[in-house]
Design a protein around this motif. Structure first.
Motif, PDB file in Angstrom:
ATOM      1  N   MET A  65       0.770  -1.264   0.184  1.00  0.00           N
ATOM      2  CA  MET A  65       0.034  -0.091   0.056  1.00  0.00           C
ATOM      3  C   MET A  65       0.806   1.447  -0.124  1.00  0.00           C
ATOM      4  O   MET A  65       0.560   2.377  -0.765  1.00  0.00           O
ATOM      5  N   THR A  66       1.861   1.243   0.851  1.00  0.00           N
ATOM      6  CA  THR A  66       2.914   2.393   0.810  1.00  0.00           C
ATOM      7  C   THR A  66       3.535   2.611  -0.605  1.00  0.00           C
ATOM      8  O   THR A  66       3.669   3.772  -1.075  1.00  0.00           O
ATOM      9  N   LYS A  67       3.974   1.462  -1.350  1.00  0.00           N
ATOM     10  CA  LYS A  67       4.569   1.918  -2.564  1.00  0.00           C
ATOM     11  C   LYS A  67       3.308   2.411  -3.594  1.00  0.00           C
ATOM     12  O   LYS A  67       3.741   2.919  -4.628  1.00  0.00           O
ATOM     13  N   LYS A 100       3.160  -8.721 -14.275  1.00  0.00           N
ATOM     14  CA  LYS A 100       2.909  -8.253 -12.639  1.00  0.00           C
ATOM     15  C   LYS A 100       4.424  -8.220 -12.045  1.00  0.00           C
ATOM     16  O   LYS A 100       5.359  -8.680 -12.594  1.00  0.00           O
ATOM     17  N   THR A 101       4.507  -7.181 -11.039  1.00  0.00           N
ATOM     18  CA  THR A 101       5.445  -7.177 -10.258  1.00  0.00           C
ATOM     19  C   THR A 101       5.449  -8.454  -9.518  1.00  0.00           C
ATOM     20  O   THR A 101       4.645  -9.241  -9.235  1.00  0.00           O
ATOM     21  N   PHE A 102       6.781  -8.766  -8.798  1.00  0.00           N
ATOM     22  CA  PHE A 102       6.787 -10.017  -7.717  1.00  0.00           C
ATOM     23  C   PHE A 102       5.706  -9.994  -6.930  1.00  0.00           C
ATOM     24  O   PHE A 102       5.122 -10.957  -6.680  1.00  0.00           O
ATOM     25  N   MET A 103       5.544  -8.797  -6.086  1.00  0.00           N
ATOM     26  CA  MET A 103       4.655  -8.532  -5.009  1.00  0.00           C
ATOM     27  C   MET A 103       3.200  -8.923  -5.476  1.00  0.00           C
ATOM     28  O   MET A 103       2.558  -9.719  -5.004  1.00  0.00           O
ATOM     29  N   ASP A 104       2.926  -8.389  -6.517  1.00  0.00           N
ATOM     30  CA  ASP A 104       1.437  -8.485  -7.339  1.00  0.00           C
ATOM     31  C   ASP A 104       1.221 -10.018  -7.640  1.00  0.00           C
ATOM     32  O   ASP A 104       0.137 -10.579  -7.384  1.00  0.00           O
ATOM     33  N   LYS A 105       2.227 -10.867  -8.182  1.00  0.00           N
ATOM     34  CA  LYS A 105       2.193 -11.912  -8.375  1.00  0.00           C
ATOM     35  C   LYS A 105       1.969 -12.836  -7.129  1.00  0.00           C
ATOM     36  O   LYS A 105       0.964 -13.827  -7.167  1.00  0.00           O
ATOM     37  N   MET A 106       2.800 -12.396  -6.020  1.00  0.00           N
ATOM     38  CA  MET A 106       2.578 -13.297  -4.754  1.00  0.00           C
ATOM     39  C   MET A 106       1.127 -13.109  -4.462  1.00  0.00           C
ATOM     40  O   MET A 106       0.525 -14.090  -3.890  1.00  0.00           O
ATOM     41  N   PHE A 107       0.397 -12.069  -4.177  1.00  0.00           N
ATOM     42  CA  PHE A 107      -0.806 -11.927  -3.762  1.00  0.00           C
ATOM     43  C   PHE A 107      -1.868 -12.479  -4.615  1.00  0.00           C
ATOM     44  O   PHE A 107      -2.788 -13.137  -4.227  1.00  0.00           O
ATOM     45  N   GLY A 108      -1.684 -12.241  -5.975  1.00  0.00           N
ATOM     46  CA  GLY A 108      -2.600 -13.082  -6.970  1.00  0.00           C
ATOM     47  C   GLY A 108      -2.394 -14.540  -6.667  1.00  0.00           C
ATOM     48  O   GLY A 108      -3.446 -15.151  -6.774  1.00  0.00           O
ATOM     49  N   GLY A 121      -3.030  -5.563  -7.026  1.00  0.00           N
ATOM     50  CA  GLY A 121      -2.280  -5.621  -8.514  1.00  0.00           C
ATOM     51  C   GLY A 121      -3.285  -6.538  -9.286  1.00  0.00           C
ATOM     52  O   GLY A 121      -2.803  -7.348 -10.050  1.00  0.00           O
ATOM     53  N   ILE A 122      -4.419  -6.292  -9.290  1.00  0.00           N
ATOM     54  CA  ILE A 122      -5.322  -7.362 -10.075  1.00  0.00           C
ATOM     55  C   ILE A 122      -5.938  -6.259 -11.549  1.00  0.00           C
ATOM     56  O   ILE A 122      -6.320  -5.209 -11.069  1.00  0.00           O
ATOM     57  N   THR A 123      -5.910  -6.854 -12.565  1.00  0.00           N
ATOM     58  CA  THR A 123      -6.066  -6.137 -13.605  1.00  0.00           C
ATOM     59  C   THR A 123      -7.464  -6.733 -14.143  1.00  0.00           C
ATOM     60  O   THR A 123      -7.915  -7.497 -13.843  1.00  0.00           O
ATOM     61  N   LYS A 124      -8.040  -5.531 -15.134  1.00  0.00           N
ATOM     62  CA  LYS A 124      -9.253  -5.896 -15.911  1.00  0.00           C
ATOM     63  C   LYS A 124      -9.443  -7.363 -16.400  1.00  0.00           C
ATOM     64  O   LYS A 124     -10.532  -7.945 -16.516  1.00  0.00           O
TER      65      LYS A 124
END
Lengths: 156, 156, 156
Positions: free
Chosen positions: A92-94, B55-63, B125-128
């Motif tokens: 969220m900060t990023k 996606k970034t690494f973080m967004d992939k993780m969340f996904g 980090g979720i896209t349409k």
């Protein structure tokens, strides 16, 4: 001008953020917003530092077990011993999303009325000295009177 | 004609079912219904299959950590490593209660407006491309404008 | 005279208490209050004693796994194998806060309408004989009709 009320029952990071985002959005649109902090939500109004107050043994126990302030709030899901909550906060900060403490400050600056539920304070043994400044104190009758005037009343 | 709004904050099977049953009931009565999917609720709008997106690494993780679509939703209580959720689903099927995916389809067929919270999409980090079709995208201001016209506004 | 509705979705001690405190406060102010007990909330309407009813194996299982009545409700947080819930109950009794069963009785005495969700009863395999007296039975359409007349409608 419309009026909104939110009961902040949960002290979880995710639910508290949802409540604060709605409150900030509504206040920014010129609405009158009142937030009632009750049960676990009351913990969000606690000062982060330890405040010295005379208490019974039981009240001390409760006070120690429960988080002090929004900085300590945890995700309701995927907390994973702190890792998930940390990951979410970093992300969220990023992405330039305001943190929970920032959202609370901004809400107060926008004139959102923050009310601590006096009955919850009594049950949890929390005193006014332990809560942040510029808040009000009231019970369920006061909430109902305000909600009655509101057209969007949520329980979070 | 009345107007209802529901904030679908939770992605839990039980809470999501409650929201969908209310939405379907209300739409069937001829009301205008809008559902805002935010935080964990956003996962209910994800396509069940994996969608290839940069996606970034973080967004992939969340996904990867979060469930894709209503089929994957779990009970908030008595999940018991999957057994409780499976039991509940079996029972509902036997008793001719619509499943969560069916309720969502039927709601869309009845004209219930499904809105994905763009701020949650951004944070997670979720896209349409990863979300189902025939939904809209909006933020908190849009929710508040609709809720202001509604007379039954729930946070689930 | 205003009208309030509460959906009691949760069977947790803390959420149920919040709902009952609002309901009692509102009824005491002369408002018409209706509470819809659905999903886990339905357990709050169960008689504390075991009632002999013919059931399928699955329905028996569910019946046994879920708490019977408000006396058995647990905190959603800090239950800690029963210790936290016991601590909280003791504290509330010492501080003269009504217990959950007392709040429910007092609400009924004040004329709060308690409605069991028939769909939840069906899914959980719970019969009228297993629920307390002086309640009504209805579905989502009936809830929506009442909420439409209410100005404070909460989902707890």
């Amino acid at each position: 001008m419309a009026k909104n009320t939110l009961i902040v029952f949960s002290g979880d990071l995710d639910r508290a953020m949802a409540a604060m985002i709605i409150a900030n959005g509504s206040a920014a649109m010129g609405n009158e917003v009142t937030m009632f902090y009750t049960f676990w939500g009351l913990n969000l109004l606690r000062k982060p530092e330890k405040v010295k107050v005379e208490k019974t043994f039981m009240d001390k126990m409760f006070g120690r077990m429960m988080p002090r302030g929004p900085e300590k709030a945890k995700l309701s899901k995927m907390h994973m011993g702190g890792m998930g909550t940390r990951m979410m906060k970093n992300t969220m900060t990023k992405k330039n999303v305001q943190t929970l403490p920032q959202l609370m400050e901004s809400a107060q600056a926008l004139g959102v009325k923050m009310v601590a539920c006096t009955m919850s304070m009594d049950v949890m043994g929390i005193t006014k000295e332990e809560l942040i400044d510029d808040i009000e104190y009231a019970g369920v009758a006061s909430y109902l009177a305000e909600a009655d005037e509101g057209n969007v009343n949520l329980f979070v």
